[in-house]
Design an enzyme around this catalytic site. Structure first.
Site, mmCIF file in Angstrom:
data_model
loop_
_atom_site.group_PDB
_atom_site.id
_atom_site.type_symbol
_atom_site.label_atom_id
_atom_site.label_comp_id
_atom_site.label_asym_id
_atom_site.label_seq_id
_atom_site.Cartn_x
_atom_site.Cartn_y
_atom_site.Cartn_z
ATOM 1 N N GLY A 20 36.595 45.578 38.916
ATOM 2 C CA GLY A 20 38.019 45.769 39.166
ATOM 3 C C GLY A 20 38.409 45.071 40.459
ATOM 4 O O GLY A 20 37.929 43.969 40.780
ATOM 5 N N SER A 21 39.249 45.718 41.251
ATOM 6 C CA SER A 21 39.817 45.057 42.439
ATOM 7 C C SER A 21 38.830 44.842 43.574
ATOM 8 O O SER A 21 39.164 44.151 44.547
ATOM 9 C CB SER A 21 41.023 45.848 42.948
ATOM 10 O OG SER A 21 42.124 45.643 42.086
ATOM 11 N N VAL A 22 37.632 45.379 43.484
ATOM 12 C CA VAL A 22 36.608 45.023 44.468
ATOM 13 C C VAL A 22 36.295 43.526 44.362
ATOM 14 O O VAL A 22 35.786 42.917 45.298
ATOM 15 C CB VAL A 22 35.358 45.914 44.284
ATOM 16 C CG1 VAL A 22 34.163 45.392 45.072
ATOM 17 C CG2 VAL A 22 35.675 47.345 44.734
ATOM 18 N N SER A 23 36.673 42.910 43.243
ATOM 19 C CA SER A 23 36.539 41.456 43.079
ATOM 20 C C SER A 23 37.323 40.696 44.142
ATOM 21 O O SER A 23 36.964 39.556 44.491
ATOM 22 C CB SER A 23 37.048 41.030 41.695
ATOM 23 O OG SER A 23 36.388 41.692 40.643
ATOM 24 N N LYS A 24 38.396 41.277 44.640
ATOM 25 C CA LYS A 24 39.285 40.551 45.559
ATOM 26 C C LYS A 24 38.585 40.103 46.842
ATOM 27 O O LYS A 24 38.947 39.079 47.432
ATOM 28 C CB LYS A 24 40.492 41.425 45.909
ATOM 29 C CG LYS A 24 41.488 41.606 44.774
ATOM 30 C CD LYS A 24 42.642 42.491 45.190
ATOM 31 C CE LYS A 24 43.743 42.516 44.139
ATOM 32 N NZ LYS A 24 43.327 43.149 42.875
#
Length: 612
Positions: free
Chosen positions: A334-338
């Site tokens: 999820g947004s930990v990809s950012k």
């Protein structure tokens, strides 16, 4: 028609008298009801039932009862500590016939009949998380009624329900196709009305090999029972609907008559604490209790200092037909990809290709219709102050299908298509004017900048410049068929229309684009997968939230269909840690908060780090 076996007994198309006589004989012989159905037009209703020989709690049955009699019977046995396990009804609203089974059990149960909409059931559960055990749709096509029975959902088992109504009619074949794309999901109950509409329940429990059939005539059902028996499959569910020569059946066959139990496994090493065994025990106990309560099958936890692992554990609470997750397995972030996109942006700054004040659209050669967008800088994108507010204009990361349809395009939209769509739209606020709005699009745009300036595909650039020292991360592909052999199953109960076929009504799991995303195009925002160990090591040298080096006392939360993740860089002892789950369908956000803000931090705080 009777089908007899040593351990089970099945009959269908029999009269009320035959059913009641058979019920008495089978109960006396130590058999229990596995499935029950009454169908047809009163008073000449028909029955179908499956019984199995097994020990169990005391139970009572009722058949061919009117609504008043059925309700009185139900309340009487409920007051004696019994709960409903099966319910079936047929006929017009004013003269419906009811049948049911109740057994002695210490569990919260809710049975509600006579509802003119199945969605009224939620009001009958009094806030309890319920697992629906059965549904029966009766009445007429223009005046339907619903019986639904459910038991308290202890362990938060996943379930999808599709009730047929006058206003919402599900195409069963499309529904079935989408549901079984979710790995390990299967139909568990298939009600069929007298006009042949199928209401369905699906779950992710395992019963070995299984098959389901709908629209069977009596002769086809007979042949199917015999054919499945040769494969070692027995009937779990059998429901009938229709009158006279117009009767059809639904059937579910399986290798096991009860779902497989879940097994616990924890593996990986803790090496960097004064008492490694104490940390291991605390982690295992915490994660097992949390996963049991919330219905999570796979998870990872890791802790590191300055990029060196202090501990990594992988946890599995799952049936024997699923893989045991390892600390090195990659899970959707999820947004930990950012934070990887931010690190890639930092590399471009280090190379002199960018700086924080670089204006993005002029760099890419775009001329936005809203002139304010010309002032959007790299820093605005990093800090979510670029003027994009998903609460106002929607989250473009999950609008790939919507954008394609707005252009009457039958092609899946690319990241470039999405950027050009956004360039033509007005901003929601002036960049850098003090406003803040979390934006998936901002990081998607940054990932495009990386590719545009370097000429290297985004994920390849990560591998070349960002993922050093043995760190591994990769794209989580959108299509479900790409993941049929993955050791980690990214689980969701939800399905919706695919953005890969924007002009068609192709249903897919939300993890496969049903939530509106195409992860190949949104990879820089929420489409990567990696291990918790990679995350904990990575944020020892890279910012978890902003940009640049280690982000002291900061964190990032990731949430997308099929995944929940959390990464944090702590302060005093300069350690970094991460936890990743294979689903976000847990019981509540409060449960998640208790894990990441209390339970895991308490373990780190209570144990002294001495390095590996």
């Amino acid at each position: 028609m009777l089908r007899n076996g040593t351990d089970s007994d099945t009959y269908y198309g029999v009269t009320s008298a035959e059913h009641e006589e058979r019920s008495k004989s089978l109960k006396a012989g130590g058999y229990r009801v596995r499935s029950l159905s009454v169908f047809g037009a009163p008073p000449n209703v028909k029955y179908a039932a499956v019984w199995s020989k097994a020990e169990g709690a005391e139970f009572e049955t009722i058949a061919s009862a009117d609504e008043v009699t059925f309700n009185s019977w139900y309340e009487s046995w409920k007051n004696k500590g019994y709960v409903s396990t099966h319910v079936s009804a047929t006929g017009p609203v004013g003269s419906a016939v009811f049948a049911g089974v109740m057994e002695q059990a210490d569990i919260s149960e809710r049975l509600k009949c006579g509802m003119d909409t199945p969605y009224a059931y939620a009001n009958a559960t009094m806030g309890l998380n319920m697992l629906v055990k059965g549904v029966s749709v009766y009445g007429s096509p223009t005046n339907r009624r619903y019986c639904i029975v459910g038991h308290e959902n202890i362990g938060n088992r996943k379930q999808s329900t599709y009730y047929q109504t006058d206003t919402v009619v599900f195409d069963y074949e499309k529904t079935y196709s989408a549901e079984i794309q979710k790995r390990f999901w299967r139909p568990t109950y298939l009600d069929v009305t007298n006009d042949h509409l199928v209401s369905s329940l699906f779950e992710d429990t395992s019963v070995g090999k299984w098959e389901s059939k709908v629209g069977l005539t009596e002769s086809q059902l007979k042949a199917e029972v015999e054919a499945q028996a040769k494969k070692g499959l027995s009937l779990l569910q059998l429901q009938g609907g229709g009158n006279g020569d117009d009767v059809v059946y639904t059937a579910i066959f399986a290798e096991h008559t009860t779902p497989l139990s879940q097994n616990w496994n924890a593996n990986g090493k803790v090496v960097g604490f004064e008492d490694n065994d104490a940390v291991t025990s605390a982690l295992d106990a915490t994660m097992r209790n949390w996963m049991e309560w919330n219905g999570i099958r796979q998870a990872q936890v890791a802790i590191a200092r300055e990029g060196n692992l202090l501990g990594e554990r992988a946890f599995t609470l799952a049936e024997s037909d699923r893989a045991v997750v390892q600390p090195t397995d990659k899970m959707l972030l999820g947004s930990v990809s950012k934070m990887f996109t931010h690190a890639a942006t930092q590399r471009l700054i280090d190379d002199g290709l960018l700086n924080l004040t670089t204006t993005v659209y002029p760099l890419l050669g775009y001329k936005p219709s809203d002139e304010r967008a010309n002032n959007i800088t790299v820093e605005h994108l990093v800090h979510h102050t670029a003027g994009y507010d998903r609460a106002v204009s929607g989250d473009i990361g999950f609008m790939f299908r919507e954008v394609a349809r707005s252009k009457n395009s039958s092609s899946p939209q690319t990241l470039r298509d999405m950027i050009e769509y956004m360039v033509d739209r007005p901003l929601d606020f002036t960049p850098g004017d003090g406003g803040y709005a979390y934006s998936n699009f901002g990081t998607m745009l940054l990932s495009y900048v990386v590719t545009n300036l370097t000429g290297t595909p985004y994920v390849e650039f990560l591998k070349e410049r960002v993922l050093t020292g043995g760190l591994e991360a990769e794209l989580f592909a959108t299509a479900a068929e790409k993941h049929v052999n993955d050791p980690v199953v990214q689980e969701t109960r939800y399905t919706n229309f695919s953005p890969l076929f924007p002009q068609e009504e192709v249903l897919v799991p939300n993890t496969a684009g049903g939530d509106g995303d195409i992860k190949e195009e949104a990879v820089g925002s929420f489409g990567l997968r990696a291990s918790a160990s990679t995350i904990a090591r990575f944020i020892g040298k890279n910012a978890v939230w902003t940009i640049g080096g280690r982000d002291w006392m900061n964190s990032r939360d990731g949430s997308v269909s099929g995944a929940r993740s959390y990464a944090r860089s702590e302060g005093q002892e300069n350690y970094d840690w991460a936890v990743i789950l294979n689903s976000r369908d847990f019981t509540s956000d409060e449960q998640w908060s208790s894990l990441v803000y209390t339970a895991l931090p308490d373990i780190w705080a209570a144990n002294k780090i001495v390095e590996a």
